[in-house]
Design a protein around this motif. Structure first.
Motif, PDB file in Angstrom:
ATOM      1  N   VAL A 127      -0.162  34.570   0.432  1.00 25.17           N
ATOM      2  CA  VAL A 127      -1.078  34.307  -0.682  1.00 25.17           C
ATOM      3  C   VAL A 127      -2.488  34.720  -0.271  1.00 25.17           C
ATOM      4  O   VAL A 127      -3.060  34.174   0.668  1.00 25.17           O
ATOM      5  CB  VAL A 127      -1.049  32.813  -1.073  1.00 25.17           C
ATOM      6  CG1 VAL A 127      -1.998  32.552  -2.237  1.00 25.17           C
ATOM      7  CG2 VAL A 127       0.365  32.383  -1.432  1.00 25.17           C
ATOM      8  N   LEU A 128      -3.008  35.734  -0.966  1.00 27.15           N
ATOM      9  CA  LEU A 128      -4.363  36.200  -0.676  1.00 27.15           C
ATOM     10  C   LEU A 128      -5.304  35.638  -1.733  1.00 27.15           C
ATOM     11  O   LEU A 128      -5.243  36.033  -2.900  1.00 27.15           O
ATOM     12  CB  LEU A 128      -4.418  37.728  -0.675  1.00 27.15           C
ATOM     13  CG  LEU A 128      -3.551  38.430   0.370  1.00 27.15           C
ATOM     14  CD1 LEU A 128      -3.716  39.937   0.269  1.00 27.15           C
ATOM     15  CD2 LEU A 128      -3.906  37.953   1.771  1.00 27.15           C
ATOM     16  N   SER A 129      -6.161  34.744  -1.304  1.00 27.29           N
ATOM     17  CA  SER A 129      -7.087  34.110  -2.240  1.00 27.29           C
ATOM     18  C   SER A 129      -8.075  35.131  -2.791  1.00 27.29           C
ATOM     19  O   SER A 129      -8.445  36.079  -2.119  1.00 27.29           O
ATOM     20  CB  SER A 129      -7.845  32.992  -1.517  1.00 27.29           C
ATOM     21  OG  SER A 129      -8.924  32.561  -2.301  1.00 27.29           O
ATOM     22  N   GLY A 130      -8.479  34.917  -4.033  1.00 31.16           N
ATOM     23  CA  GLY A 130      -9.474  35.795  -4.638  1.00 31.16           C
ATOM     24  C   GLY A 130     -10.870  35.214  -4.564  1.00 31.16           C
ATOM     25  O   GLY A 130     -11.807  35.746  -5.137  1.00 31.16           O
ATOM     26  N   LYS A 131     -11.016  34.101  -3.835  1.00 26.02           N
ATOM     27  CA  LYS A 131     -12.317  33.419  -3.815  1.00 26.02           C
ATOM     28  C   LYS A 131     -13.036  33.539  -2.489  1.00 26.02           C
ATOM     29  O   LYS A 131     -14.023  32.866  -2.256  1.00 26.02           O
ATOM     30  CB  LYS A 131     -12.113  31.947  -4.154  1.00 26.02           C
ATOM     31  CG  LYS A 131     -11.608  31.730  -5.563  1.00 26.02           C
ATOM     32  CD  LYS A 131     -11.399  30.266  -5.841  1.00 26.02           C
ATOM     33  CE  LYS A 131     -10.879  30.079  -7.255  1.00 26.02           C
ATOM     34  NZ  LYS A 131     -10.515  28.695  -7.535  1.00 26.02           N
TER      35      LYS A 131
ATOM     36  N   GLY B  11     -12.024  39.190   4.795  1.00 27.99           N
ATOM     37  CA  GLY B  11     -10.633  39.169   5.232  1.00 27.99           C
ATOM     38  C   GLY B  11     -10.027  37.779   5.282  1.00 27.99           C
ATOM     39  O   GLY B  11     -10.728  36.769   5.283  1.00 27.99           O
ATOM     40  N   GLN B  12      -8.720  37.749   5.331  1.00 26.00           N
ATOM     41  CA  GLN B  12      -7.989  36.496   5.452  1.00 26.00           C
ATOM     42  C   GLN B  12      -6.947  36.651   6.555  1.00 26.00           C
ATOM     43  O   GLN B  12      -6.003  37.423   6.422  1.00 26.00           O
ATOM     44  CB  GLN B  12      -7.328  36.153   4.105  1.00 26.00           C
ATOM     45  CG  GLN B  12      -8.373  35.914   3.016  1.00 26.00           C
ATOM     46  CD  GLN B  12      -7.781  35.805   1.632  1.00 26.00           C
ATOM     47  OE1 GLN B  12      -6.856  35.033   1.402  1.00 26.00           O
ATOM     48  NE2 GLN B  12      -8.325  36.565   0.692  1.00 26.00           N
ATOM     49  N   VAL B  52      -5.956  45.632  -2.314  1.00 23.25           N
ATOM     50  CA  VAL B  52      -5.536  44.992  -1.065  1.00 23.25           C
ATOM     51  C   VAL B  52      -5.695  45.990   0.089  1.00 23.25           C
ATOM     52  O   VAL B  52      -5.233  47.125   0.004  1.00 23.25           O
ATOM     53  CB  VAL B  52      -4.068  44.519  -1.138  1.00 23.25           C
ATOM     54  CG1 VAL B  52      -3.624  43.947   0.199  1.00 23.25           C
ATOM     55  CG2 VAL B  52      -3.921  43.473  -2.226  1.00 23.25           C
ATOM     56  N   TYR B  53      -6.353  45.537   1.119  1.00 23.74           N
ATOM     57  CA  TYR B  53      -6.661  46.395   2.262  1.00 23.74           C
ATOM     58  C   TYR B  53      -6.106  45.747   3.531  1.00 23.74           C
ATOM     59  O   TYR B  53      -6.307  44.551   3.762  1.00 23.74           O
ATOM     60  CB  TYR B  53      -8.187  46.542   2.342  1.00 23.74           C
ATOM     61  CG  TYR B  53      -8.707  47.283   3.531  1.00 23.74           C
ATOM     62  CD1 TYR B  53      -8.830  48.666   3.529  1.00 23.74           C
ATOM     63  CD2 TYR B  53      -9.107  46.593   4.680  1.00 23.74           C
ATOM     64  CE1 TYR B  53      -9.330  49.343   4.624  1.00 23.74           C
ATOM     65  CE2 TYR B  53      -9.611  47.268   5.782  1.00 23.74           C
ATOM     66  CZ  TYR B  53      -9.713  48.639   5.742  1.00 23.74           C
ATOM     67  OH  TYR B  53     -10.206  49.313   6.821  1.00 23.74           O
ATOM     68  N   VAL B 143      -9.064  37.575  -8.062  1.00 27.33           N
ATOM     69  CA  VAL B 143      -7.947  36.696  -8.400  1.00 27.33           C
ATOM     70  C   VAL B 143      -6.960  36.679  -7.230  1.00 27.33           C
ATOM     71  O   VAL B 143      -6.862  37.636  -6.466  1.00 27.33           O
ATOM     72  CB  VAL B 143      -7.204  37.166  -9.677  1.00 27.33           C
ATOM     73  CG1 VAL B 143      -8.099  37.043 -10.891  1.00 27.33           C
ATOM     74  CG2 VAL B 143      -6.702  38.592  -9.515  1.00 27.33           C
ATOM     75  N   THR B 144      -6.270  35.574  -7.118  1.00 21.96           N
ATOM     76  CA  THR B 144      -5.294  35.423  -6.040  1.00 21.96           C
ATOM     77  C   THR B 144      -4.139  36.418  -6.213  1.00 21.96           C
ATOM     78  O   THR B 144      -3.694  36.665  -7.334  1.00 21.96           O
ATOM     79  CB  THR B 144      -4.735  33.980  -6.041  1.00 21.96           C
ATOM     80  OG1 THR B 144      -5.826  33.095  -5.780  1.00 21.96           O
ATOM     81  CG2 THR B 144      -3.664  33.797  -4.981  1.00 21.96           C
ATOM     82  N   GLN B 145      -3.707  37.011  -5.113  1.00 24.59           N
ATOM     83  CA  GLN B 145      -2.576  37.952  -5.162  1.00 24.59           C
ATOM     84  C   GLN B 145      -1.512  37.511  -4.156  1.00 24.59           C
ATOM     85  O   GLN B 145      -1.831  37.128  -3.041  1.00 24.59           O
ATOM     86  CB  GLN B 145      -3.032  39.359  -4.787  1.00 24.59           C
ATOM     87  CG  GLN B 145      -3.978  40.004  -5.780  1.00 24.59           C
ATOM     88  CD  GLN B 145      -3.928  41.521  -5.662  1.00 24.59           C
ATOM     89  OE1 GLN B 145      -3.013  42.159  -6.157  1.00 24.59           O
ATOM     90  NE2 GLN B 145      -4.908  42.077  -4.999  1.00 24.59           N
TER      91      GLN B 145
END
Lengths: 147, 181
Positions: A127-131, B11-12, B52-53, B143-145
């Motif tokens: 889950v990649l947050s958009g925030k 990044g996450q 998305v990167y 937005v969340t993906q």
């Protein structure tokens, strides 16, 4: 692992050199348009989206948890247990599992070996947050508002 | 997925493990080639065009030792090479590097044998082995993906040939390390 080490070093350096994120936001609000323009033409170094307190607290919690997991492993295993067995025991306790979402064998025309089998497997979801917006992006948005 | 520090301002970072035996149907196998990417639920690829990167994706097999005979950097003194991790890690921890990917990786697979596949080697993956994945991904959308870590790979059944691992190399040169098994 190297990447993780570099990441920790980079964040530690960031956290030590830069003020708390909340302070940064307050300072950004006080910046003049000229200062913001200068930031845009000479972008500041990325600011880690967390503060020193969060970093220390998170590291301490991680340390406590890891200590417990390793202590449990140490009492559970007898001497002579291989490091592979210990790692195998500890890893699922500290890392979450990405579920296998889909796997299929591919009828691929291009293979390295004639006897090789091609397949595709998807795991997740991640889950990649958009925030997750950095201080730099926020300063750009602030500049747009002030302009 | 475990949240982790990111090297990208947006990044996450995440850490996760893959279920044991999930790549080769619960059997021992030898991976011949592999390419990592990100997909959506319908199988289409997540790319910078969709916001998305991939900053980087790294994967390891912590159930097997890392024996690397190659240094990482173009240095005269091996003691100054950051590749000393490659010597220290197998002594202290089993951690065989599997494969990785950056956004600049393109449609290229990592190959664990010669280009023609005639050299007897591959990445040995046991049915009881974990794969650890460290990911640093960037979502440029507001937005969340949901994305799926995707392995596109070729394998043969059982352990075949010499065990090979993945490693990073400097484009300006490298050197050989003395490896003691």
């Amino acid at each position: 692992m190297k990447s993780l080490a570099f990441a920790l070093l980079a964040v530690a350096a960031n956290a030590a050199a830069l003020p708390d994120q909340r302070d940064t936001e307050q300072q950004s609000a006080q910046l003049t348009e000229q200062q913001l323009l200068r930031q845009l033409t000479d972008p500041p170094a990325p600011v880690a989206p967390w503060g020193v307190t969060d970093l220390i607290s998170g590291a301490y919690q991680a340390y406590q948890y890891l200590s417990k997991v390793l202590a449990d492993a140490a009492t559970e295993f007898k001497s002579g247990t291989s490091i592979e067995q210990v790692v195998d025991h500890v890893i699922p306790k500290i890392l979450p599992e990405a579920k296998l979402f889909h796997r299929e064998v591919l009828e691929a025309e291009k293979k390295v070996r004639a006897d090789g089998k091609r397949a595709k497997a998807l795991f997740g979801p991640f889950v990649l947050s958009g925030k997750n917006v950095s201080a730099y992006i926020r300063s750009c948005e602030l500049y747009q508002l002030l302009k | 997925m475990s949240e982790l520090i990111s090297l990208d301002p947006r990044g996450q970072g995440k850490f996760s493990i893959l279920p044991k035996g999930s790549l080769c149907n619960l059997k021992d196998c030898t991976i011949i080639s592999v390419r990592l990417s990100l997909s959506y639920e319908d199988g289409s690829e997540a790319t910078p065009e969709t916001g998305v990167y991939i900053h980087h994706l790294l994967s390891f097999n912590p159930s097997r030792p890392s024996i690397n005979a190659i240094g990482l950097c173009d240095v005269k003194d091996p003691a100054t090479d950051i590749g000393f991790f490659n010597k220290l890690l197998p002594i202290n921890l089993p951690l065989a590097p599997f494969t990785g990917r950056g956004e600049d990786g393109g449609p290229v697979s990592a190959v664990f044998t010669s280009d023609d596949g005639k050299y007897g080697s591959g990445f040995h993956l046991g049915n009881d082995d974990y794969i650890v994945v460290q990911s640093d991904l960037v979502n440029y959308n507001n937005v969340t993906q949901n994305v799926y870590l995707t392995f596109d790979y070729e394998y043969v059944d059982g352990f075949q040939g010499v065990s090979a691992i993945g490693t990073l190399l400097s484009v300006t040169g490298t050197f050989a390390l003395l490896v003691k098994k």
